[in-house]
Design an enzyme around this catalytic site. Structure first.
Site, short mmCIF file in Angstrom:
data_model
loop_
_atom_site.label_atom_id
_atom_site.label_comp_id
_atom_site.label_asym_id
_atom_site.label_seq_id
_atom_site.Cartn_x
_atom_site.Cartn_y
_atom_site.Cartn_z
N SER A 79 -24.00 -11.42 -4.40
CA SER A 79 -24.12 -10.29 -3.47
C SER A 79 -25.27 -9.39 -3.92
O SER A 79 -25.21 -8.79 -5.00
CB SER A 79 -22.82 -9.47 -3.45
OG SER A 79 -23.09 -8.21 -2.82
N HIS A 86 -25.36 -13.52 -0.43
CA HIS A 86 -24.38 -12.71 0.30
C HIS A 86 -24.96 -11.32 0.57
O HIS A 86 -25.41 -10.63 -0.36
CB HIS A 86 -23.11 -12.61 -0.56
CG HIS A 86 -21.94 -11.95 0.11
ND1 HIS A 86 -21.12 -12.61 1.01
CD2 HIS A 86 -21.45 -10.71 0.01
CE1 HIS A 86 -20.17 -11.79 1.42
NE2 HIS A 86 -20.35 -10.61 0.83
N ASP A 133 -24.12 -7.64 2.04
CA ASP A 133 -23.04 -6.72 2.39
C ASP A 133 -23.56 -5.59 3.25
O ASP A 133 -24.30 -4.73 2.77
CB ASP A 133 -22.42 -6.15 1.11
CG ASP A 133 -21.49 -7.15 0.44
OD1 ASP A 133 -20.62 -7.69 1.15
OD2 ASP A 133 -21.66 -7.40 -0.77
N MET A 143 -22.85 -2.27 5.33
CA MET A 143 -21.87 -1.18 5.41
C MET A 143 -22.42 -0.04 6.24
O MET A 143 -23.59 0.34 6.07
CB MET A 143 -21.58 -0.67 3.99
CG MET A 143 -21.12 -1.75 3.04
SD MET A 143 -20.89 -1.09 1.39
CE MET A 143 -20.37 -2.57 0.53
N HIS A 162 -21.99 -10.34 5.61
CA HIS A 162 -20.64 -9.78 5.69
C HIS A 162 -20.74 -8.40 6.33
O HIS A 162 -21.25 -7.47 5.71
CB HIS A 162 -20.09 -9.71 4.25
CG HIS A 162 -18.75 -9.05 4.12
ND1 HIS A 162 -18.27 -8.62 2.90
CD2 HIS A 162 -17.80 -8.72 5.03
CE1 HIS A 162 -17.08 -8.08 3.07
NE2 HIS A 162 -16.78 -8.11 4.36
N MET A 218 -19.32 -5.08 7.33
CA MET A 218 -18.25 -4.09 7.16
C MET A 218 -18.61 -2.90 8.03
O MET A 218 -18.95 -1.83 7.54
CB MET A 218 -18.16 -3.70 5.68
CG MET A 218 -17.57 -4.79 4.80
SD MET A 218 -17.98 -4.56 3.06
CE MET A 218 -19.56 -5.40 3.03
N MET A 223 -10.81 -10.60 0.95
CA MET A 223 -11.33 -9.50 0.12
C MET A 223 -10.39 -9.30 -1.06
O MET A 223 -9.18 -9.08 -0.88
CB MET A 223 -11.40 -8.20 0.94
CG MET A 223 -12.49 -8.14 1.98
SD MET A 223 -14.16 -8.43 1.35
CE MET A 223 -14.31 -7.19 0.06
N GLY A 235 -16.43 -1.70 0.20
CA GLY A 235 -17.22 -0.46 0.20
C GLY A 235 -18.11 -0.35 -1.03
O GLY A 235 -19.22 0.13 -0.92
N PHE A 236 -17.60 -0.81 -2.16
CA PHE A 236 -18.37 -0.63 -3.39
C PHE A 236 -18.27 -1.87 -4.27
O PHE A 236 -17.21 -2.52 -4.32
CB PHE A 236 -17.85 0.59 -4.16
CG PHE A 236 -18.02 1.87 -3.39
CD1 PHE A 236 -19.20 2.61 -3.49
CD2 PHE A 236 -17.03 2.30 -2.51
CE1 PHE A 236 -19.38 3.76 -2.74
CE2 PHE A 236 -17.21 3.45 -1.76
CZ PHE A 236 -18.38 4.19 -1.87
N GLY A 237 -19.36 -2.15 -4.97
CA GLY A 237 -19.34 -3.21 -5.97
C GLY A 237 -18.68 -2.68 -7.23
O GLY A 237 -18.38 -1.49 -7.35
N GLY A 238 -18.42 -3.57 -8.17
CA GLY A 238 -17.95 -3.16 -9.49
C GLY A 238 -16.48 -2.78 -9.58
O GLY A 238 -16.05 -2.17 -10.56
N ASP A 251 -14.17 -12.29 -2.48
CA ASP A 251 -15.22 -11.28 -2.61
C ASP A 251 -14.65 -10.01 -3.23
O ASP A 251 -13.79 -9.37 -2.64
CB ASP A 251 -15.77 -10.99 -1.20
CG ASP A 251 -16.94 -10.03 -1.18
OD1 ASP A 251 -17.38 -9.59 -2.25
OD2 ASP A 251 -17.40 -9.72 -0.06
N GLY A 270 -14.83 -8.17 -7.47
CA GLY A 270 -14.29 -8.29 -8.82
C GLY A 270 -14.29 -9.71 -9.35
O GLY A 270 -13.49 -10.07 -10.22
N GLY A 278 -21.31 -9.89 -7.26
CA GLY A 278 -22.44 -8.98 -7.39
C GLY A 278 -22.69 -8.65 -8.85
O GLY A 278 -23.61 -9.19 -9.50
C1 DX5 Z 1 -17.43 -5.05 -1.57
C2 DX5 Z 1 -18.46 -6.09 -1.20
C3 DX5 Z 1 -18.69 -7.10 -2.27
C4 DX5 Z 1 -19.25 -6.55 -3.50
C5 DX5 Z 1 -18.87 -7.43 -4.64
O1 DX5 Z 1 -17.37 -4.11 -0.59
O2 DX5 Z 1 -18.06 -6.75 -0.03
O3 DX5 Z 1 -19.48 -8.19 -1.82
O4 DX5 Z 1 -20.64 -6.41 -3.44
O5 DX5 Z 1 -19.30 -6.82 -5.79
P1 DX5 Z 1 -18.69 -7.10 -7.22
O6 DX5 Z 1 -18.91 -8.55 -7.48
O7 DX5 Z 1 -19.50 -6.22 -8.08
O8 DX5 Z 1 -17.23 -6.74 -7.14
ZN ZN Z 2 -19.06 -8.89 0.78
#
Ligand code: DX5
Ligand code: ZN
Length: 221
Positions: free
Chosen positions: A9, A34, A36, A38, A67, A69, A140, A145-148, A178, A180, A200
């Site tokens: 991602s 990928h 994302d 938003m 993807h 969102m 999901m 909404g957020f990575g990490g 997708d 974590g 990601g």
């Molecule tokens: C979350 C996104 C994911 C995200 C994954 O809203 O859809 O694709 O970027 O990021 P990691 O791998 O850091 O959880």
């Molecule tokens: Zn995604």
């Protein structure tokens, strides 16, 4: 066992050198990229739009896994298809404000692969009526909404149900996870039946992208 596909991602990439980041993950063995998307409404964050997807398209041969969102995905599907999406995944929740069956058909007619997804809080039953209309189910494993964020293991129940559904079908759908995803949660996801891993942080924050991708596939260096 189908081949496990890895889809980095780019949300976690260094945007000051996005083209280079995309080339690096391609070289490191990524299968898809990928993207994302938003909108600040369906999820509490804003990322990027079709112009960035178009830029990514110009720097890789890999399929682009988009993807959405966003609310009113139907309004934007043509722009992402035009920008070079290979697959487009939309959300099933009523808050996404679209007619899911119609949008899936619209994605199909645009020539892209058809994906459907659901938030961790959303019941699996909501997407069951659409399973025979899609190419890929995205489960999901964090709230989008957020990575990490941390992987939510209880979502494996949905992965298992989709894998069971696949068993009785000739035309199998991809099961993507997708959120974590790291070496450990990738292993759990694959065990439960997932065959596409979005990651990601685990890739773009690693020193060696190729090693990170191999670890996700369960191949130790
Ligand atoms: C979350 C996104 C994911 C995200 C994954 O809203 O859809 O694709 O970027 O990021 P990691 O791998 O850091 O959880
Ligand atoms: Zn995604």
């Amino acid at each position: 066992m189908p081949k496990v596909l890895v889809a980095p991602s780019i949300l976690a990439a260094d945007f000051s050198q996005l083209a280079e980041e995309v080339r690096r993950v391609e070289k490191a063995g990524a299968d898809w990229i990928h993207c994302d998307i938003m909108d600040g409404h369906f999820v509490d964050n804003i990322s990027f739009g079709p112009a960035i997807v178009d830029l990514v398209r110009k720097h890789t041969e890999l399929p682009l896994d988009v993807h959405l969102m966003i609310e009113h995905a139907d309004h934007y599907v043509p722009r992402f298809a035009e920008a070079g999406a290979s697959s487009i995944t939309v959300h099933v929740e009523p808050e996404a404000k679209h007619d899911v069956a119609k949008t899936l058909q619209q994605i199909r007619e645009s020539g892209c692969r058809v994906g459907l997804t659901l938030n961790p809080e959303t019941a699996y039953e909501l997407l069951e009526p659409f399973l025979d209309k899609i190419d890929m189910l995205l489960v999901m494993t964090v709230h989008p909404g957020f990575g990490g964020q941390s992987f939510r293991a209880e979502q494996m129940e949905k992965v298992k149900r989709a894998a069971e559904w696949n068993e009785s079908r000739e035309h199998k759908i991809d099961i993507e996870v997708d959120g974590g995803i790291n070496a450990e949660t990738a292993r759990v996801s694959i065990q439960n039946g997932a065959n596409v891993l979005v990651a990601g942080t685990a890739i773009f924050h690693a020193k060696d992208y190729a090693e990170a991708i191999r670890e996700l596939r369960g191949i130790s260096a």
